[in-house]
Design a protein around this motif. Structure first.
Motif, PDB file in Angstrom:
ATOM      1  N   SER A 207       0.837  -1.200   0.000  1.00 53.91           N
ATOM      2  CA  SER A 207       0.000   0.000   0.000  1.00 53.91           C
ATOM      3  C   SER A 207       0.875   1.254   0.000  1.00 53.91           C
ATOM      4  N   LYS A 208       1.889   1.277   0.857  1.00 50.28           N
ATOM      5  CA  LYS A 208       2.798   2.435   0.920  1.00 50.28           C
ATOM      6  C   LYS A 208       3.523   2.647  -0.414  1.00 50.28           C
ATOM      7  N   PHE A 209       3.914   1.544  -1.063  1.00 49.51           N
ATOM      8  CA  PHE A 209       4.672   1.645  -2.308  1.00 49.51           C
ATOM      9  C   PHE A 209       3.806   2.048  -3.509  1.00 49.51           C
ATOM     10  N   ARG A 210       2.490   2.129  -3.305  1.00 51.75           N
ATOM     11  CA  ARG A 210       1.645   2.692  -4.363  1.00 51.75           C
ATOM     12  C   ARG A 210       2.034   4.160  -4.626  1.00 51.75           C
ATOM     13  N   MET A 211       2.750   4.739  -3.668  1.00 47.37           N
ATOM     14  CA  MET A 211       3.223   6.112  -3.799  1.00 47.37           C
ATOM     15  C   MET A 211       4.055   6.309  -5.067  1.00 47.37           C
ATOM     16  N   ILE A 212       4.779   5.265  -5.508  1.00 47.10           N
ATOM     17  CA  ILE A 212       5.684   5.442  -6.657  1.00 47.10           C
ATOM     18  C   ILE A 212       5.073   4.938  -7.964  1.00 47.10           C
ATOM     19  N   GLN A 213       3.835   4.409  -7.907  1.00 45.41           N
ATOM     20  CA  GLN A 213       3.230   3.931  -9.155  1.00 45.41           C
ATOM     21  C   GLN A 213       3.074   5.111 -10.116  1.00 45.41           C
ATOM     22  N   ASN A 214       3.259   4.854 -11.387  1.00 50.20           N
ATOM     23  CA  ASN A 214       3.090   5.860 -12.454  1.00 50.20           C
ATOM     24  C   ASN A 214       4.201   6.911 -12.502  1.00 50.20           C
ATOM     25  N   GLN A 215       5.207   6.804 -11.628  1.00 49.86           N
ATOM     26  CA  GLN A 215       6.307   7.783 -11.719  1.00 49.86           C
ATOM     27  C   GLN A 215       7.124   7.547 -12.988  1.00 49.86           C
ATOM     28  N   ARG A 216       7.724   8.628 -13.479  1.00 46.73           N
ATOM     29  CA  ARG A 216       8.519   8.574 -14.715  1.00 46.73           C
ATOM     30  C   ARG A 216       9.984   8.878 -14.412  1.00 46.73           C
ATOM     31  N   ALA A 217      10.805   8.797 -15.444  1.00 45.59           N
ATOM     32  CA  ALA A 217      12.257   8.992 -15.272  1.00 45.59           C
ATOM     33  C   ALA A 217      12.606  10.388 -14.766  1.00 45.59           C
ATOM     34  N   GLU A 218      11.755  11.372 -15.059  1.00 45.07           N
ATOM     35  CA  GLU A 218      12.058  12.751 -14.615  1.00 45.07           C
ATOM     36  C   GLU A 218      11.592  13.020 -13.179  1.00 45.07           C
ATOM     37  N   ASP A 219      10.917  12.046 -12.561  1.00 44.21           N
ATOM     38  CA  ASP A 219      10.421  12.218 -11.191  1.00 44.21           C
ATOM     39  C   ASP A 219      11.471  11.750 -10.184  1.00 44.21           C
ATOM     40  N   TYR A 220      11.175  11.971  -8.887  1.00 44.32           N
ATOM     41  CA  TYR A 220      12.123  11.601  -7.821  1.00 44.32           C
ATOM     42  C   TYR A 220      11.448  10.731  -6.770  1.00 44.32           C
ATOM     43  N   PRO A 235      13.323  -4.432  -4.050  1.00 41.61           N
ATOM     44  CA  PRO A 235      13.490  -5.291  -5.230  1.00 41.61           C
ATOM     45  C   PRO A 235      12.162  -5.736  -5.864  1.00 41.61           C
ATOM     46  N   ARG A 236      11.076  -5.629  -5.127  1.00 42.57           N
ATOM     47  CA  ARG A 236       9.771  -6.079  -5.659  1.00 42.57           C
ATOM     48  C   ARG A 236       9.160  -5.082  -6.635  1.00 42.57           C
ATOM     49  N   PHE A 237       9.711  -3.862  -6.690  1.00 38.89           N
ATOM     50  CA  PHE A 237       9.073  -2.808  -7.478  1.00 38.89           C
ATOM     51  C   PHE A 237       9.996  -2.305  -8.589  1.00 38.89           C
ATOM     52  N   GLN A 238       9.409  -2.038  -9.741  1.00 38.12           N
ATOM     53  CA  GLN A 238      10.159  -1.421 -10.833  1.00 38.12           C
ATOM     54  C   GLN A 238      10.127   0.084 -10.613  1.00 38.12           C
ATOM     55  N   ILE A 239      11.263   0.639 -10.295  1.00 46.67           N
ATOM     56  CA  ILE A 239      11.320   2.062  -9.953  1.00 46.67           C
ATOM     57  C   ILE A 239      11.835   2.844 -11.157  1.00 46.67           C
ATOM     58  N   GLN A 240      10.974   3.696 -11.695  1.00 45.86           N
ATOM     59  CA  GLN A 240      11.327   4.491 -12.872  1.00 45.86           C
ATOM     60  C   GLN A 240      12.020   5.800 -12.470  1.00 45.86           C
ATOM     61  N   ALA A 241      11.636   6.324 -11.301  1.00 43.63           N
ATOM     62  CA  ALA A 241      12.086   7.660 -10.884  1.00 43.63           C
ATOM     63  C   ALA A 241      13.561   7.651 -10.474  1.00 43.63           C
ATOM     64  N   GLN A 242      14.136   8.850 -10.382  1.00 48.33           N
ATOM     65  CA  GLN A 242      15.491   9.007  -9.866  1.00 48.33           C
ATOM     66  C   GLN A 242      15.455   8.790  -8.351  1.00 48.33           C
ATOM     67  N   GLN A 243      16.329   7.901  -7.860  1.00 46.36           N
ATOM     68  CA  GLN A 243      16.280   7.524  -6.445  1.00 46.36           C
ATOM     69  C   GLN A 243      17.211   8.407  -5.607  1.00 46.36           C
ATOM     70  N   LEU A 244      16.645   8.912  -4.491  1.00 47.53           N
ATOM     71  CA  LEU A 244      17.427   9.731  -3.552  1.00 47.53           C
ATOM     72  C   LEU A 244      17.313   9.105  -2.166  1.00 47.53           C
ATOM     73  N   PRO A 245      18.262   8.238  -1.801  1.00 49.55           N
ATOM     74  CA  PRO A 245      18.211   7.605  -0.484  1.00 49.55           C
ATOM     75  C   PRO A 245      18.707   8.538   0.618  1.00 49.55           C
ATOM     76  N   MET A 246      18.378   8.195   1.858  1.00 53.96           N
ATOM     77  CA  MET A 246      18.908   8.944   3.014  1.00 53.96           C
ATOM     78  C   MET A 246      19.303   7.948   4.094  1.00 53.96           C
TER      79      MET A 246
END
Length: 457
Positions: A207-220, A235-246
């Motif tokens: 449910s929380k990871f629905r936050m990144i659904q539909n994101q594109r390469a130009e998103d964060y 690893p379960r999700f295909q992440i299109q956006a630019q990743q910024l870890p902390m």
């Protein structure tokens, strides 16, 4: 209309709103402005202020019931996040293939604004407010909505902004399908509201990871690499956006981290580096370093100047009821953390203060597992005062960990007891780990009663 193509949802016809709170009334007004035939239905009693708003707008509504023949003929339904998927009415709507969506999903169709979306089991209100404060101070035309502030739909309808900072709960995310966040933030994921997710942690994480659904390469996408559940899920999700870890535990080449000199550092490609000592942050405590990291990363993406960021991060005053300093009386510090309605929030609160805490705990227990608090309670808490009706599980969990554990009959009684148990240098902390609906209308009223009782000492 950047977020949701017209083809997904009807753009005319009968719009039914289930729930007439802030989000429901806002969605009704936006629907009316867009030419829908709007009907609002609430099982509970609609507050006078919202009734007046609906009447003023000429929107038809019912209170205290759901009349099915007036609801099941909808072209589209916007429901309150509080109504669970298992509710019979929702099941009927689903069986008829009527779209049932959240206010955020509905309103996102009608704005071209930049959407900064923040979720997490803990810290999302603070991070949302801090981000809003930083962007506003920097002169950005920004709105605040979601779980906090005025309805997103109402703002889109009547007072639009160029950018919105949205605090998003998992309940909202469950009814979001085509919505897209320009910047998505998942602060942390710890067990909460599992009764809504078949008591399966994986369902809640999804449910929380629905936050990144539909994101594109130009998103964060901003997330915490120190958070076990988040890292496990990545690893379960295909992440299109630019990743910024902390992280506060490791040095990162991209993202936000704390160096060996306690400097918070932020590095994003094509932006100048940001650095600020964590002792200069207005919000102290380990959890607040994460909140500042997330807000700082957002600010950097938005190309705020370092000086502007430093001023905001050094001057922001926390929201009410979240680790809110109430008073120093006889050398005893009184802290209102009424917004801590889950065990993890209490862990963060205990982690923020020195030993010799008198802890006010209890209320409506949501199936809490107090195990994660045991060590911190043993190290830092000298007494527990139980408030609310569910006290037996608190006694069972902590009887062997503290010298004093007592029940109270009211908030005033609890605060009086705490004042007698606390000595100079101690902290009296209201951080209940439970919902408030037994003694109070909501956590705000619980916190206000605590503050009143403290000021009456």
């Amino acid at each position: 209309m950047r977020n949701i193509a017209h083809t997904y949802y009807p753009q005319s016809g009968r719009l039914v709103i289930l729930g007439a709170g802030e989000s429901g009334v806002g969605a009704a007004i936006l629907g009316k402005d867009k030419g829908f035939d709007v009907f609002v239905s609430d099982m509970g009693v609609i507050a006078d202020s919202y009734q007046a708003q609906l009447e003023e707008e000429g929107i038809v509504f019912e209170s205290g019931q759901h009349t099915e023949e007036l609801i099941l003929n909808a072209a589209i339904v916007v429901k309150s996040p509080g109504i669970p998927e298992r509710a019979p009415l929702i099941k009927k709507l689903r069986s008829l293939n009527i779209p049932v969506i959240s206010e955020i999903e509905f309103a996102a169709q009608y704005t071209d604004a930049k959407l900064i979306c923040i979720t997490g089991s803990n810290g999302k209100s603070t991070t949302t407010m801090l981000t809003y404060y930083m962007l506003q101070k920097a002169g950005i035309n920004v709105g605040l909505a979601g779980n906090i502030g005025k309805s997103f739909a109402l703002q889109v309808a009547r007072s639009p902004f160029d950018t919105y900072v949205l605090e998003i709960s998992s309940f909202m995310l469950d009814d979001m399908y085509h919505f897209r966040a320009d910047i998505a933030v998942i602060l942390n994921i710890t067990a909460d509201h599992l009764d809504r997710y078949e008591y399966k942690m994986e369902n809640y994480v999804n449910s929380k990871f629905r936050m990144i659904q539909n994101q594109r390469a130009e998103d964060y996408f901003i997330y915490c690499v120190d958070d076990e559940e988040t890292v496990k899920a990545l690893p379960r999700f295909q992440i299109q956006a630019q990743q910024l870890p902390m992280s506060q535990l490791q040095v990162l080449t991209v993202g936000a981290y704390v160096d060996e000199n306690n400097n918070l550092k932020i590095n994003i490609p094509n932006r100048d580096e940001f650095e600020m000592n964590i002792e200069e942050l207005s919000l102290q405590g380990k959890h607040n370093v994460y909140n500042n990291m997330a807000s700082g990363l957002i600010a950097k993406v938005q190309e705020l100047r370092n000086q502007s960021m430093k001023e905001s991060m050094g001057s922001y005053v926390n929201i009410s009821h979240r680790l809110e300093h109430v008073a120093l009386i006889g050398g005893v510090n009184y802290i209102n953390d009424s917004k801590a309605t889950n065990v993890n929030s209490v862990w963060y609160a205990l982690e923020s203060f020195s030993p010799n805490i008198v802890l006010l705990l209890g209320g409506v227990d949501k199936g809490n597992d107090y195990e994660m608090l045991r060590d911190l309670v043993r190290q830092k808490v000298k007494a527990i005062i139980c408030i609310g009706k569910d006290t037996s599980r608190i006694h069972d969990a902590f009887e062997d960990e503290v010298d004093v554990i007592v029940n109270s009959s009211s908030m005033e009684d609890a605060v009086n007891m705490a004042s007698h148990l606390a000595s100079k240098g101690d902290t009296v902390l209201l951080s209940p780990a439970c919902a408030s609906f037994d003694w109070f209308k909501n956590y705000e009223e619980r916190g206000d009663k605590f503050k009143e009782a403290v000021m009456a000492l």
